[in-house]
Scaffold this motif. Structure first.
Motif, PDB file in Angstrom:
ATOM      1  N   TRP A 155      -9.357   3.547 -33.717  1.00  0.00           N
ATOM      2  CA  TRP A 155      -8.146   3.925 -34.312  1.00  0.00           C
ATOM      3  C   TRP A 155      -7.201   4.895 -33.335  1.00  0.00           C
ATOM      4  N   ALA A 156      -7.862   5.754 -32.290  1.00  0.00           N
ATOM      5  CA  ALA A 156      -7.230   6.429 -31.327  1.00  0.00           C
ATOM      6  C   ALA A 156      -7.986   7.031 -30.283  1.00  0.00           C
ATOM      7  N   VAL A 219      -4.080  12.361 -36.515  1.00  0.00           N
ATOM      8  CA  VAL A 219      -4.712  11.216 -37.157  1.00  0.00           C
ATOM      9  C   VAL A 219      -4.870  11.650 -38.616  1.00  0.00           C
ATOM     10  N   GLU A 222      -1.810  10.292 -39.925  1.00  0.00           N
ATOM     11  CA  GLU A 222      -1.665   8.715 -39.706  1.00  0.00           C
ATOM     12  C   GLU A 222      -2.651   8.132 -40.985  1.00  0.00           C
ATOM     13  N   HIS A 226      -1.429   5.689 -44.386  1.00  0.00           N
ATOM     14  CA  HIS A 226      -1.817   4.247 -44.820  1.00  0.00           C
ATOM     15  C   HIS A 226      -2.338   4.465 -46.355  1.00  0.00           C
ATOM     16  N   ALA A 235      -5.439  -1.963 -40.842  1.00  0.00           N
ATOM     17  CA  ALA A 235      -4.190  -1.693 -39.987  1.00  0.00           C
ATOM     18  C   ALA A 235      -4.433  -2.029 -38.592  1.00  0.00           C
ATOM     19  N   ARG A 236      -3.149  -2.550 -38.281  1.00  0.00           N
ATOM     20  CA  ARG A 236      -3.079  -2.872 -36.715  1.00  0.00           C
ATOM     21  C   ARG A 236      -2.899  -1.716 -35.850  1.00  0.00           C
ATOM     22  N   ARG A 237      -3.510  -1.614 -35.130  1.00  0.00           N
ATOM     23  CA  ARG A 237      -3.583  -0.339 -34.031  1.00  0.00           C
ATOM     24  C   ARG A 237      -3.179  -0.773 -32.556  1.00  0.00           C
ATOM     25  N   ASP A 238      -2.245  -0.056 -31.985  1.00  0.00           N
ATOM     26  CA  ASP A 238      -2.159  -0.050 -30.535  1.00  0.00           C
ATOM     27  C   ASP A 238      -2.829   1.228 -29.859  1.00  0.00           C
ATOM     28  N   VAL A 239      -4.012   1.143 -29.564  1.00  0.00           N
ATOM     29  CA  VAL A 239      -4.607   2.177 -29.030  1.00  0.00           C
ATOM     30  C   VAL A 239      -4.229   2.671 -27.531  1.00  0.00           C
TER      31      VAL A 239
END
Length: 264
Positions: A155-156, A219, A222, A226, A235-239
């Motif tokens: 996630w992060a 978070v 975030e 959702h 979910a699509r995540r760009d970590v």
């Protein structure tokens, strides 16, 4: 603060898990996340609400620990870590969740996660894991379990500011509470636990009712956006690594987030 000329303290690898459920227990049916309040005796962030988590034990990186789902190469790419460290982060996430909530994201091959870990033999192993007298690899091996890596969602990634004397490079994972499993207030590092809508956690933080570090607040915001477990897991995540700065504003130190991160 680090001594002048010595540079920042090295950030230790850590993992934390946001256990989420669709909140039938509260009657409103909305998304809930599991939070624990760190005991006042804790050296890092005492009194702050956080998710289950902690440092990677070197033994979490041992070769041969069985993990189902994505392979080590996938996790290495996903987490931006070497393959041994990627395995260590996944194992630390599962181990710390068990140590601090009683929920074990592991199972016998081909089976669902262990639903009930409240028995005295499980508690003996949990305490031994907390104390470090039992390695996670040995625990899994003795019980014939495999880590359910497929239940974790990257996630992060947050890194403690460079000026802090205690620094962590923490990967945040999301995981749905498995069917039939229940969290337990196991004490130890926490003096209070709660399932709470993440939006409520943010609002109570804004009102000064809950203490949370910036990554936890961010978070939670975030997750609230959702709205459901299904949405979170898909979910699509760009970590990317997020490393705040501490800035002295004269009357207090303020945590400054990068421009790409929305202020909570």
């Amino acid at each position: 603060m680090p001594n002048p000329g010595t540079g920042p303290v090295e950030a230790k690898a850590a993992a934390t898990v946001m256990l989420v459920r669709d909140g039938e227990a509260s009657g409103h049916g909305g998304l809930e996340v599991y939070l624990l309040r760190r005991a006042a005796s804790m050296p890092f962030a005492p009194g702050a609400y956080a998710f289950p988590g902690g440092r990677v034990d070197e033994r979490d990186t041992e070769r041969g620990i069985p993990v189902t789902g994505p392979d080590t190469h996938h996790w290495s790419e996903e987490l931006g870590a070497t393959e041994p460290m990627a395995q260590g982060l996944v194992c630390a996430a599962v181990r710390e969740t068990f140590e601090e909530s009683g929920v074990l994201l592991a199972a016998r091959p081909g089976a669902e996660p262990v639903a009930d870990t409240s028995g005295p033999d499980w508690e003996e192993d949990r305490h031994a894991l907390v104390a470090g007298t039992l390695s996670f690899a040995r625990f899994l091996r003795d019980r014939g379990l495999v880590v359910r890596g497929d239940l974790l969602r990257s996630w992060a990634r947050w890194i403690t500011p460079r000026t802090e004397p205690r620094r962590y490079d923490t990967r945040f994972f999301a995981a749905a509470l498995p069917a039939g499993c229940a969290t337990r207030d196991v004490g130890g590092e926490a003096d209070r636990v709660a399932w709470m809508p993440p939006a409520e956690a943010v609002e109570r933080w804004r009102a000064g009712e809950l203490s949370m570090l910036p990554p936890t607040v961010a978070v939670c915001g975030e997750l609230a956006a959702h709205g459901s477990v299904r949405a979170i897991l898909h979910a699509r995540r760009d970590v990317r690594p997020i490393e705040p700065e501490l800035r002295d504003t004269g009357d207090r130190c303020r945590t400054a987030l990068p421009d790409s991160v929305e202020e909570p």
